[in-house]
Structures are given as C-alpha cells and as structure tokens.
Design a protein around this motif. Sequence first.
Motif, mmCIF file in Angstrom:
data_model
loop_
_atom_site.group_PDB
_atom_site.id
_atom_site.type_symbol
_atom_site.label_atom_id
_atom_site.label_comp_id
_atom_site.label_asym_id
_atom_site.label_seq_id
_atom_site.Cartn_x
_atom_site.Cartn_y
_atom_site.Cartn_z
ATOM 1 N N TYR A 174 0.835 -1.210 0.000
ATOM 2 C CA TYR A 174 0.000 0.000 0.000
ATOM 3 C C TYR A 174 0.867 1.257 0.000
ATOM 4 C CZ TYR A 174 -2.789 3.743 2.091
ATOM 5 O OH TYR A 174 -3.377 4.948 2.371
ATOM 6 N N GLN A 175 1.880 1.287 0.853
ATOM 7 C CA GLN A 175 2.759 2.458 0.928
ATOM 8 C C GLN A 175 3.534 2.663 -0.373
ATOM 9 O OE1 GLN A 175 2.624 4.718 3.083
ATOM 10 N NE2 GLN A 175 1.474 3.713 4.737
ATOM 11 N N GLN A 176 3.911 1.561 -1.010
ATOM 12 C CA GLN A 176 4.613 1.664 -2.285
ATOM 13 C C GLN A 176 3.715 2.318 -3.345
ATOM 14 O OE1 GLN A 176 5.819 -2.103 -3.951
ATOM 15 N NE2 GLN A 176 7.348 -1.185 -5.279
ATOM 16 N N LEU A 177 2.451 1.924 -3.359
ATOM 17 C CA LEU A 177 1.504 2.537 -4.289
ATOM 18 C C LEU A 177 1.274 4.001 -3.953
ATOM 19 C CD1 LEU A 177 -1.386 -0.027 -4.981
ATOM 20 C CD2 LEU A 177 0.002 1.167 -6.681
ATOM 21 N N ALA A 178 1.165 4.300 -2.657
ATOM 22 C CA ALA A 178 0.944 5.684 -2.232
ATOM 23 C C ALA A 178 2.090 6.580 -2.676
ATOM 24 C CB ALA A 178 0.765 5.740 -0.719
ATOM 25 N N GLU A 179 3.311 6.070 -2.571
ATOM 26 C CA GLU A 179 4.478 6.847 -3.000
ATOM 27 C C GLU A 179 4.463 7.063 -4.512
ATOM 28 O OE1 GLU A 179 7.920 4.849 -1.568
ATOM 29 O OE2 GLU A 179 7.422 5.157 0.559
ATOM 30 N N ALA A 180 4.023 6.041 -5.255
ATOM 31 C CA ALA A 180 3.964 6.172 -6.718
ATOM 32 C C ALA A 180 2.948 7.228 -7.140
ATOM 33 C CB ALA A 180 3.625 4.822 -7.348
ATOM 34 N N THR A 181 1.863 7.345 -6.379
ATOM 35 C CA THR A 181 0.844 8.347 -6.714
ATOM 36 C C THR A 181 1.230 9.739 -6.224
ATOM 37 O OG1 THR A 181 -0.370 7.958 -4.648
ATOM 38 C CG2 THR A 181 -1.002 6.634 -6.555
ATOM 39 N N ARG A 182 2.147 9.788 -5.236
ATOM 40 C CA ARG A 182 2.570 11.033 -4.586
ATOM 41 C C ARG A 182 1.459 11.675 -3.758
ATOM 42 N NH1 ARG A 182 6.246 13.894 -9.378
ATOM 43 N NH2 ARG A 182 7.690 12.132 -9.650
ATOM 44 N N LEU A 183 0.532 10.839 -3.326
ATOM 45 C CA LEU A 183 -0.487 11.338 -2.403
ATOM 46 C C LEU A 183 0.117 11.479 -1.012
ATOM 47 C CD1 LEU A 183 -3.559 9.207 -3.516
ATOM 48 C CD2 LEU A 183 -3.486 11.703 -3.436
ATOM 49 N N PRO A 184 -0.342 12.428 -0.242
ATOM 50 C CA PRO A 184 0.214 12.608 1.099
ATOM 51 C C PRO A 184 -0.100 11.420 2.004
ATOM 52 C CG PRO A 184 -1.728 13.997 0.782
ATOM 53 C CD PRO A 184 -1.381 13.426 -0.548
ATOM 54 N N ARG A 185 0.807 11.134 2.919
ATOM 55 C CA ARG A 185 0.592 10.059 3.893
ATOM 56 C C ARG A 185 -0.482 10.486 4.883
ATOM 57 N NH1 ARG A 185 4.422 5.989 5.132
ATOM 58 N NH2 ARG A 185 6.115 5.829 3.612
ATOM 59 N N ILE A 186 -1.328 9.529 5.256
ATOM 60 C CA ILE A 186 -2.351 9.798 6.259
ATOM 61 C C ILE A 186 -2.367 8.646 7.255
ATOM 62 C CG2 ILE A 186 -3.819 11.184 4.736
ATOM 63 C CD1 ILE A 186 -5.547 8.712 4.294
ATOM 64 N N SER A 187 -3.012 8.856 8.377
ATOM 65 C CA SER A 187 -3.099 7.812 9.388
ATOM 66 C C SER A 187 -4.039 6.707 8.916
ATOM 67 C CB SER A 187 -3.611 8.391 10.703
ATOM 68 O OG SER A 187 -4.949 8.847 10.558
ATOM 69 N N ALA A 188 -3.886 5.530 9.502
ATOM 70 C CA ALA A 188 -4.746 4.401 9.133
ATOM 71 C C ALA A 188 -6.217 4.726 9.372
ATOM 72 C CB ALA A 188 -4.337 3.156 9.910
ATOM 73 N N GLY A 189 -6.502 5.483 10.416
ATOM 74 C CA GLY A 189 -7.878 5.809 10.740
ATOM 75 C C GLY A 189 -8.524 6.766 9.758
ATOM 76 N N ALA A 190 -7.712 7.470 8.979
ATOM 77 C CA ALA A 190 -8.254 8.449 8.033
ATOM 78 C C ALA A 190 -8.457 7.864 6.637
ATOM 79 C CB ALA A 190 -7.324 9.669 7.953
ATOM 80 N N ARG A 191 -8.063 6.607 6.439
ATOM 81 C CA ARG A 191 -8.110 6.022 5.092
ATOM 82 C C ARG A 191 -9.535 5.865 4.568
ATOM 83 N NH1 ARG A 191 -3.448 1.442 6.307
ATOM 84 N NH2 ARG A 191 -1.660 2.864 6.173
ATOM 85 N N ALA A 192 -10.430 5.433 5.405
ATOM 86 C CA ALA A 192 -11.801 5.207 4.948
ATOM 87 C C ALA A 192 -12.428 6.502 4.448
ATOM 88 C CB ALA A 192 -12.636 4.606 6.076
ATOM 89 N N GLU A 193 -12.233 7.574 5.210
ATOM 90 C CA GLU A 193 -12.825 8.860 4.825
ATOM 91 C C GLU A 193 -12.215 9.375 3.538
ATOM 92 O OE1 GLU A 193 -13.548 13.358 6.635
ATOM 93 O OE2 GLU A 193 -12.643 11.801 7.871
ATOM 94 N N ARG A 194 -10.867 9.264 3.409
ATOM 95 C CA ARG A 194 -10.240 9.774 2.194
ATOM 96 C C ARG A 194 -10.628 8.914 0.982
ATOM 97 N NH1 ARG A 194 -3.817 10.539 1.006
ATOM 98 N NH2 ARG A 194 -3.837 8.274 0.927
ATOM 99 N N SER A 195 -10.707 7.602 1.180
ATOM 100 C CA SER A 195 -11.073 6.718 0.078
ATOM 101 C C SER A 195 -12.430 7.107 -0.500
ATOM 102 C CB SER A 195 -11.097 5.264 0.567
ATOM 103 O OG SER A 195 -11.540 4.406 -0.457
ATOM 104 N N ARG A 196 -13.390 7.346 0.381
ATOM 105 C CA ARG A 196 -14.725 7.729 -0.073
ATOM 106 C C ARG A 196 -14.698 9.113 -0.735
ATOM 107 N NH1 ARG A 196 -19.414 10.303 2.080
ATOM 108 N NH2 ARG A 196 -21.335 9.382 1.229
ATOM 109 N N ALA A 197 -13.966 10.035 -0.132
ATOM 110 C CA ALA A 197 -13.891 11.393 -0.682
ATOM 111 C C ALA A 197 -13.242 11.396 -2.066
ATOM 112 C CB ALA A 197 -13.123 12.298 0.270
ATOM 113 N N MET A 198 -12.203 10.593 -2.249
ATOM 114 C CA MET A 198 -11.539 10.519 -3.554
ATOM 115 C C MET A 198 -12.501 10.043 -4.630
ATOM 116 S SD MET A 198 -7.834 8.848 -2.544
ATOM 117 C CE MET A 198 -7.479 8.454 -4.254
#
Length: 625
Positions: free
Chosen positions: A158-182
Amino acid sequence: MRAFAVALRLVCLPAALVGQTSRWAVRIESPAGIEHGELRLEAKGGRLLLESRDSAYITLTQFERSAERLVFTIAPMAARVTADLSPDGTRMRGWLTAANGARRDWSGELITPGTERWPVRPRVRVRQLLFGSGADVTIIPASWVRAMPDSARLEAEYQQLAEATRLPRISAGARAERSRAMVLGADDTSRAMVRQILEGIAARHRTDTAFRRIFIAEHGVRVDVHERAEEFAAARSGQFVYADAARALVLVGELSADARGARSRARLEMLSLWSRWRADDSLTLARLDMLQLRDRAASRALTALLEGYDQAVPWWRDAVVWLLEHPWLETANGPLSVVQRVSQLWHIGTRDTLMLPMIAPVFSGGFAATPRLAGDRLAQRLIEPLNASAVDWLALGRTDAISVWRGLNWDDTLTVGFSGQSVTLLAPKTATQRPSLGPLLAKVDRIDIDPGIVPLFAVSTVIHEWHHLLATSRRLSWLEAFSGSVRLEEEDPWLAEGFAEWATEETLRPTRQSAPLLTFVDAEKRMALWGGMSDDPHALGYRLVRAAVGRIPIGQYVKTLVIYLHDPTGLASMASFGTLVGTSPLLLRRPMTLAVIPEITFTWDAGVADFPTRRLLFPLFPPER
C-alpha cells in the motif's frame, strides 16, 4: 395477349404471396368450436400449425395459389382448404373440406412483419430450480490462512503505491474517509491528479473528437459530474452563484455553517441531497419549499444546481464509456483499452474482445455499484419449448418467459433446510432467509453504478463488477439439467469478492507505473478495512485468492478460480492446502440460502401465463459424481 395477362397476374400478386415467407393467423370454425392456427406461406409452398397439433408444423401438399385464391391439402387430416384472398392480400376466407365431405369455415389474417403475435400460443416448461447454498459456514484450512499475505506485506504494498501516486501520507484511521472522498470527487489532491491524467490523455488523443466533446471545456478538462452540473447550472441561469448554493445547503441543514467555504465537503452533501431530491423524499422537498420562503436567491441557485446534476448524467455515462472503450492505458505493449485488458485476462484472444455491459446510472448518493446479468443466460438452461410456437418464440429471446415466470414462482419457493440426514422444505413465511434471483434476471447485461463516482475512478469499479458478471455468466454456461431440474450453486461470498478484487488488480497491473492512482483507489479501500485484515469479503477474500493463485498453474488462474467460486473446500484441495496437525481452520459464518422453485409449465398469452401447472420433483440434489 395471353402472355401479357399471365404476366399481369404475376405482377399483381400480393407481396405476402411472392418470394418471401408470410405469417397468417387462421380460424377454423365448426359446430364443435373454433380452432386457431398459424399458416406460413413460403416461396414454393407452406406449413400449418394447429392448436390441436402443435408439436410441429404440417407441410402442405398439392399447393396452388394465385392473386385471388389459395388451395392446398393438409395430408395428416385428409382435408382440403380453398380460400379466396382479399384484393389487398391481407385477408382470406373460404372453407376446409374434411375427408367425410363436411365443410368448416376457414378465415385468415396476415400478420404484419415484425409483429410479435402467436395464433398458436407458445407452451413452455420452466425446469425446477434449486439455488442458493446449504452451507452456514465457510471453512478455510489453517494452511490456507497461513499462506495469505499478512498485514506487514499489505501495508508495504500500500505504501509503495501511495508513494507512486505522490499522495500525502495519512493515518490508518483516516483512510476510509479519504477513500470515499476521492471516489466521489471530494478530495482536492486526487482531483488535481485526475485532471492531470485526463490532460495527458487529451495530449495523446488530440484528434479524438469524442474525447474533446466529452472532456474538454473552456476552463480545461472536465473531471466529474460536479463540474458538469455547475456548467449546466450556469448556462441555465446567468445569475448562478455557487456561494448561493452553498448557503442553501447550510439553510436546509445539509452543511454546517463553518464548512460553507469547503467546496469538497459541499460536493459530498450535494450528492446525498441530489439522491433524495430525485427520490421525491418528502422531508427533503419540505425543506426546499421552506428555503424558497427564506432565501429566494439561495433557493434558485440550489434548484439550478440540482437540475444541473440531472442534466450531467448522460455526460457522466459518456465519459465512463469512453474511458472503458478507448486505448488510453499506457502499457509495455502499447496503449490498450480497459475492454482489451479485461478480454486478455479472460483469454478471449488477440483479435476478439468482450462486449462492454450496459452502464446504468443508479442514484444512491454514495459509492455503490451492482452487477446485473441478462436473464436470457439463466433462461437458456431453465426454459424448454413444449410446442412449435414456443421454439420460434424463445428464439427471439426469453425475457418475456422469464418475466411471466417471476410473477408465478415466488409464492411457491420453498427454502431447503437440514436436520441430521433429513431435508426439510419450509414455506416462504416460515423461512428465515429468502434467496434472490434478481441480479440474474435483468433484460441485458448491465452494471448499475452511482453517477457521483468520478469517471476515472468508475473505471476500476466497473472492472470489478464486470468480473462478477463474467464469472457468473461462465458458470451459468456450465449448468446441466438433472431429472428435469437445474442446480444453481451460490458463489461463496469471500471467494466471489476476492476474485473480483484480484481480477481488477490484474486488469490494471500494466498501468501501475503509468497510472498508479487507478490501482491505489482499491488498495486504500481494502486497507481502510482494519488495515486489510478485516473478515469483510472484499478484504479477506482478496487475501484468500492471492494465496490460492500462488498454487494454480500459470495461465489457468481465471478458469480455476471461476470453477471453484462456490466451493472453498474444493479450491483448497486443488491448491493442496492440507490439514495442519494441531491447528483449527478459520470458520466464517454465512446465511444458509438454499431454496427450490418447483417446475412450472404454462401457456404464454400476451404477457399472461395461462393454464399454469406445478410439480415438485425428487431427488432435489443431482447425483454425486
């Protein structure tokens, strides 16, 4: 002169009698009653089907015809028909002479080509259907559980993909909210990345007029339904101001006052409001009526924007279809379309491709999609013709037959239960679980999907649901009848969702370098479920399928997984996940949904089932192989 008269008679023959097959609805009247039939006139003869002899058409003999008269013999009945034709060639009237010399009135009416009319009503049998699952638990051997990728591996990927996209790092608890918002266009960072991807596509497809019509606007590329709705709102009302619409959201209680300036938050609330507004939700409509009294400018702006969303739906569908059908995915083998990639995964071939299912916008106000399979696929295994009319009727499609069947069978559905070695049949009112065939009985293959999803992110959603459709379609093609019954085995929820997740990832794998954002969306969705370690069918199923794929021969992944989608035990055995001494398997509770719909025979009469009869056949289960 004689030759001219003969030629004139030939020229004047009605079109229904010259060189093409015509269908006629005929009536034979006698003191005993009326018999209906269908007469088919062909280039060199004809055929007749009667209600009393409906198993096959009778070939007519001693056939004679002219512009005025039709004469032929019905050999099996030893009867002779003589009928005069109307000047326009659309009606006939005469008599049928029986072997004993008795005469019966004969009349006929031409059936207009393209009209679905059946003088001899089709009669069909819908085989008994045993469907659902008798299992109340999915058993996963401990060796299979140990082979699944663990949390550390999933996090690293997951972190490898996040780095490839250059999206900012977020906490595990914030992933659900950002996923839906995206996915719903409410995350500004990912929106900028989507815009950049679309700009890259625009640069490579400068001459594609369809792309430019759909995606290019005065301000640049269009990203989603939000932007298109605002364009329509502005065009509808030259006084449209977005700030007025945002104020309206606050006044109707959809948005907090301190979030008025947060456009991303307003987008989420607009999708929810739009869905309820379309559904004519009484509370929502009452609030909008009150808004008109409180603030007319805000009311006008919000109404214009809601109507703009409605107008934007066709644009959204065009955008999604373009992204699925056109070769914009950059791969090592050159640009490919999503359709081509899905076809490659299913080994369709290099020249042929799958047909994209219909994309149907369905409003839920959130991130939702559902696959719907054409009912003809199941109907081909279930419905058999019992007379000649039914053979022709079913050849045109089985949608009508399925529709009538659905109206008949549900009260007869019996839920199958087990008690020791005994099988119990429970009436619908007694059953605790009620299986559903709805997703298998659509008019065409389609994917219902919410138009609030950003078109670029809808690509992975459609791929996921499309793999569900393809897997179920392939499994239906393998169905066989036993003793007049069909057994439709329900897919295991963890294997079914895990297969779709894995297949989506494999479809997009060649784009991990060129467009990692597409794969990242699904990865973040899974990681939002307890760090990817949830027993949710998408998260756990994905891990199970990944572990199984490692033990399946190369090139056999899809076929093998589809074969065993209903049978985790069979897949475990095939993949050699043996029993570990001193360990316990993973037990996953699931509802038992096994049910049987008895055999139904009926005559179809303009959308109504006439003379339905039902039979419950035994044995319920096919013999063990």
